[in-house]
Design a protein around this motif. Sequence first.
Motif, PDB file in Angstrom:
ATOM      1  N   ALA A  26       1.630 -46.680 -11.017  1.00 33.00           N
ATOM      2  CA  ALA A  26       0.436 -47.512 -12.213  1.00 33.00           C
ATOM      3  C   ALA A  26      -0.090 -48.974 -12.099  1.00 33.00           C
ATOM      4  O   ALA A  26       1.254 -49.437 -11.936  1.00 33.00           O
ATOM      5  N   THR A  27      -0.296 -48.460 -13.703  1.00 32.07           N
ATOM      6  CA  THR A  27      -0.581 -49.849 -13.640  1.00 32.07           C
ATOM      7  C   THR A  27      -0.107 -50.187 -15.241  1.00 32.07           C
ATOM      8  O   THR A  27      -0.597 -48.829 -16.069  1.00 32.07           O
ATOM      9  N   VAL A  28       0.583 -50.847 -15.492  1.00 32.35           N
ATOM     10  CA  VAL A  28       0.633 -51.491 -17.034  1.00 32.35           C
ATOM     11  C   VAL A  28      -1.058 -52.053 -17.603  1.00 32.35           C
ATOM     12  O   VAL A  28      -0.643 -53.173 -17.132  1.00 32.35           O
ATOM     13  N   ILE A  29      -0.739 -51.421 -18.645  1.00 29.20           N
ATOM     14  CA  ILE A  29      -2.357 -52.192 -18.841  1.00 29.20           C
ATOM     15  C   ILE A  29      -1.954 -53.199 -19.636  1.00 29.20           C
ATOM     16  O   ILE A  29      -2.920 -53.775 -19.717  1.00 29.20           O
ATOM     17  N   SER A  30      -1.421 -53.286 -20.902  1.00 32.03           N
ATOM     18  CA  SER A  30      -0.851 -53.785 -21.501  1.00 32.03           C
ATOM     19  C   SER A  30      -0.460 -55.360 -21.459  1.00 32.03           C
ATOM     20  O   SER A  30       0.652 -55.258 -20.131  1.00 32.03           O
ATOM     21  N   SER A  31      -1.385 -56.499 -21.562  1.00 31.99           N
ATOM     22  CA  SER A  31      -0.767 -57.980 -20.850  1.00 31.99           C
ATOM     23  C   SER A  31       0.486 -58.881 -21.786  1.00 31.99           C
ATOM     24  O   SER A  31       0.412 -59.847 -21.086  1.00 31.99           O
ATOM     25  N   ALA A  32       0.928 -58.270 -22.524  1.00 34.98           N
ATOM     26  CA  ALA A  32       1.700 -59.128 -23.693  1.00 34.98           C
ATOM     27  C   ALA A  32       2.857 -58.279 -24.172  1.00 34.98           C
ATOM     28  O   ALA A  32       2.744 -56.949 -23.826  1.00 34.98           O
ATOM     29  N   ASN A  33       4.058 -58.731 -24.090  1.00 33.25           N
ATOM     30  CA  ASN A  33       5.130 -58.281 -24.197  1.00 33.25           C
ATOM     31  C   ASN A  33       5.215 -57.054 -26.360  1.00 33.25           C
ATOM     32  O   ASN A  33       4.054 -58.008 -26.623  1.00 33.25           O
ATOM     33  N   SER A  34       4.935 -56.237 -26.540  1.00 29.39           N
ATOM     34  CA  SER A  34       5.003 -56.091 -27.460  1.00 29.39           C
ATOM     35  C   SER A  34       5.602 -54.820 -28.011  1.00 29.39           C
ATOM     36  O   SER A  34       6.689 -53.891 -26.536  1.00 29.39           O
ATOM     37  N   ASP A  35       5.825 -53.068 -29.041  1.00 26.26           N
ATOM     38  CA  ASP A  35       6.370 -52.217 -29.444  1.00 26.26           C
ATOM     39  C   ASP A  35       5.419 -51.466 -28.789  1.00 26.26           C
ATOM     40  O   ASP A  35       5.953 -50.455 -28.870  1.00 26.26           O
ATOM     41  N   SER A  36       4.613 -51.344 -28.465  1.00 23.43           N
ATOM     42  CA  SER A  36       3.664 -50.536 -27.834  1.00 23.43           C
ATOM     43  C   SER A  36       3.198 -50.556 -26.280  1.00 23.43           C
ATOM     44  O   SER A  36       2.231 -51.272 -26.196  1.00 23.43           O
ATOM     45  N   VAL A  37       3.340 -49.834 -25.473  1.00 19.12           N
ATOM     46  CA  VAL A  37       2.626 -50.472 -24.315  1.00 19.12           C
ATOM     47  C   VAL A  37       2.094 -48.886 -23.890  1.00 19.12           C
ATOM     48  O   VAL A  37       2.079 -48.352 -23.591  1.00 19.12           O
ATOM     49  N   SER A  38       0.995 -49.235 -22.745  1.00 17.68           N
ATOM     50  CA  SER A  38       0.057 -48.410 -22.362  1.00 17.68           C
ATOM     51  C   SER A  38       0.134 -47.992 -20.681  1.00 17.68           C
ATOM     52  O   SER A  38       0.654 -49.449 -19.582  1.00 17.68           O
ATOM     53  N   VAL A  39       0.579 -47.452 -20.133  1.00 15.02           N
ATOM     54  CA  VAL A  39       0.474 -47.333 -18.702  1.00 15.02           C
ATOM     55  C   VAL A  39       0.096 -46.084 -18.088  1.00 15.02           C
ATOM     56  O   VAL A  39      -0.176 -45.173 -18.548  1.00 15.02           O
ATOM     57  N   VAL A  40      -1.342 -46.678 -17.390  1.00 10.24           N
ATOM     58  CA  VAL A  40      -1.800 -45.759 -16.572  1.00 10.24           C
ATOM     59  C   VAL A  40      -1.375 -44.956 -15.452  1.00 10.24           C
ATOM     60  O   VAL A  40      -1.200 -45.891 -13.990  1.00 10.24           O
ATOM     61  N   VAL A  41      -0.990 -44.093 -14.838  1.00  7.09           N
ATOM     62  CA  VAL A  41      -1.096 -43.388 -13.510  1.00  7.09           C
ATOM     63  C   VAL A  41      -1.457 -42.861 -12.261  1.00  7.09           C
ATOM     64  O   VAL A  41      -3.286 -43.065 -12.749  1.00  7.09           O
ATOM     65  N   SER A  42      -1.669 -43.702 -11.594  1.00  8.28           N
ATOM     66  CA  SER A  42      -3.013 -43.797  -9.913  1.00  8.28           C
ATOM     67  C   SER A  42      -2.639 -41.954 -10.104  1.00  8.28           C
ATOM     68  O   SER A  42      -2.879 -40.498 -10.709  1.00  8.28           O
ATOM     69  N   HIS A  43      -4.161 -41.948  -9.904  1.00  8.13           N
ATOM     70  CA  HIS A  43      -4.726 -40.428  -9.126  1.00  8.13           C
ATOM     71  C   HIS A  43      -4.437 -39.905  -8.506  1.00  8.13           C
ATOM     72  O   HIS A  43      -4.139 -38.619  -8.818  1.00  8.13           O
ATOM     73  N   SER A  44      -4.190 -40.585  -7.334  1.00  3.13           N
ATOM     74  CA  SER A  44      -2.810 -39.805  -6.466  1.00  3.13           C
ATOM     75  C   SER A  44      -1.816 -38.951  -7.191  1.00  3.13           C
ATOM     76  O   SER A  44      -1.375 -37.680  -6.741  1.00  3.13           O
ATOM     77  N   ASP A  45      -1.199 -39.466  -8.239  1.00  2.00           N
ATOM     78  CA  ASP A  45      -0.065 -39.155  -8.567  1.00  2.00           C
ATOM     79  C   ASP A  45      -0.474 -37.766  -9.819  1.00  2.00           C
ATOM     80  O   ASP A  45       0.128 -36.794  -9.916  1.00  2.00           O
ATOM     81  N   THR A  46      -1.471 -37.965 -10.171  1.00  5.07           N
ATOM     82  CA  THR A  46      -2.596 -37.355 -11.130  1.00  5.07           C
ATOM     83  C   THR A  46      -2.298 -36.059 -10.551  1.00  5.07           C
ATOM     84  O   THR A  46      -2.519 -35.185 -11.262  1.00  5.07           O
ATOM     85  N   LEU A  47      -3.133 -35.774  -9.578  1.00  5.17           N
ATOM     86  CA  LEU A  47      -3.337 -34.893  -8.735  1.00  5.17           C
ATOM     87  C   LEU A  47      -1.862 -33.742  -8.365  1.00  5.17           C
ATOM     88  O   LEU A  47      -2.224 -33.200  -8.315  1.00  5.17           O
ATOM     89  N   ARG A  48      -0.856 -34.275  -8.144  1.00  9.18           N
ATOM     90  CA  ARG A  48      -0.338 -34.098  -7.771  1.00  9.18           C
ATOM     91  C   ARG A  48       1.292 -33.355  -9.192  1.00  9.18           C
ATOM     92  O   ARG A  48       1.701 -31.860  -9.650  1.00  9.18           O
ATOM     93  N   ALA A  49       0.877 -34.313 -10.126  1.00  8.05           N
ATOM     94  CA  ALA A  49       1.099 -33.583 -11.657  1.00  8.05           C
ATOM     95  C   ALA A  49       0.146 -31.966 -11.896  1.00  8.05           C
ATOM     96  O   ALA A  49       1.099 -31.375 -12.200  1.00  8.05           O
ATOM     97  N   GLN A  50      -1.189 -32.393 -11.615  1.00  9.78           N
ATOM     98  CA  GLN A  50      -2.238 -31.851 -11.938  1.00  9.78           C
ATOM     99  C   GLN A  50      -1.575 -29.901 -11.210  1.00  9.78           C
ATOM    100  O   GLN A  50      -2.157 -28.957 -11.470  1.00  9.78           O
ATOM    101  N   ALA A  51      -1.641 -30.247  -9.720  1.00 15.08           N
ATOM    102  CA  ALA A  51      -0.958 -29.119  -8.812  1.00 15.08           C
ATOM    103  C   ALA A  51       0.051 -28.414  -9.118  1.00 15.08           C
ATOM    104  O   ALA A  51       0.223 -27.260  -8.596  1.00 15.08           O
ATOM    105  N   LEU A  52       1.216 -28.657 -10.479  1.00 20.60           N
ATOM    106  CA  LEU A  52       1.636 -28.136 -10.203  1.00 20.60           C
ATOM    107  C   LEU A  52       1.342 -27.204 -12.291  1.00 20.60           C
ATOM    108  O   LEU A  52       1.210 -28.104 -13.418  1.00 20.60           O
ATOM    109  N   THR A  53       1.569 -26.504 -12.509  1.00 18.34           N
ATOM    110  CA  THR A  53       0.810 -25.417 -13.459  1.00 18.34           C
ATOM    111  C   THR A  53       2.236 -25.046 -14.362  1.00 18.34           C
ATOM    112  O   THR A  53       0.800 -25.065 -15.691  1.00 18.34           O
ATOM    113  N   SER A  54       3.288 -26.144 -14.397  1.00 17.15           N
ATOM    114  CA  SER A  54       3.558 -25.320 -15.848  1.00 17.15           C
ATOM    115  C   SER A  54       4.718 -27.075 -15.611  1.00 17.15           C
ATOM    116  O   SER A  54       5.566 -27.024 -16.360  1.00 17.15           O
ATOM    117  N   LEU A  55       3.663 -27.690 -15.381  1.00 20.52           N
ATOM    118  CA  LEU A  55       3.950 -29.004 -16.281  1.00 20.52           C
ATOM    119  C   LEU A  55       2.815 -30.150 -16.674  1.00 20.52           C
ATOM    120  O   LEU A  55       1.461 -29.962 -15.773  1.00 20.52           O
TER     121      LEU A  55
END
Length: 296
Positions: free
Chosen positions: A141-170
């Motif tokens: 995954a990639t931490v999008i935020s470039s500075a220390n903050s109380d709000s942080v954005s993280v984007v998960v890789s496409h491969s991890d997203t595919l694995r999550a999408q494969a589980l229809t109860s998740l």
Amino acid sequence: RLTSTEWTRREGNGDDIIQVLQLTTEDLNTLKVHEKLAMSASSTHIKLDAAFVTDTSLAANAIHAVLDCSAIRAHQYGEDLVAPRLLAFDVAFTNDTLPRLHFVFRMTEVINISSIVVEEMYMVNTTNPGADEPTVQVTNATVISSANSDSVSVVVSHSDTLRAQALTSLYTSPENTKLRFRQGFADMNGNVQPVDEAVLNVTLFSDDAQRPELIYFDVNMNAETIQLVFTETMNFDLFNSSEVVLVDSQNESSFKELRLSESTSTLDVDFDRIELRLITTDVIALKKNEICIQQN
């Protein structure tokens, strides 16, 4: 420059009068963002404008301003010993060609983004997952935020997203979208979020509203197979091979085509791709009509 305005008067030792200023969360977080400010007594000084306060005389005498060259060091300093807490997290799918899960974490205070270990994040569908409950560990995954903050954005890789999408109860609704941490975030003083409190229900869930696309396909006439690769995990249980049409050209006015038979069998399925075995009659028809005789 502080914005806090809530004062409390407190008696000090002897004739001292102590005025206590309660810092707002905004001021505290602003202080914590600056790693070299108010981290110890030696890094905590104060400046005051003359208009800050007056005495109680009729003349209302203003104080002497405390300027840059004479900033006063803190007499006492109390270190931050309170661990941060995860208040909420939001989940959405990116609008990229290859969609990815996008997390936004909101904390009780500024955290050190270098303390985020994405491999310690687990996508779960219950706050008390058992051995049989669906779980996807984030591996990249990639931490999008470039500075220390109380709000942080993280984007998960496409491969991890595919694995999550494969589980229809998740991660298909707010009810089955939760997150667990095996290692908590740390604030600017090194206080770490307790792991046993690091499971939270999603606050805002935005479902995948993007239509999938075919990225590319491969044909192997020797093995008599065709593989189709899509932008995201597909429900191949509903796949209908007769909706696949092979053509010999992109020129719609002159191409020859062949629609695959419904009896085409599936060889392999893996998240975003499916491999089909062409039946003999379709292979013969392709060669007879000079379709798929070369790449172009």
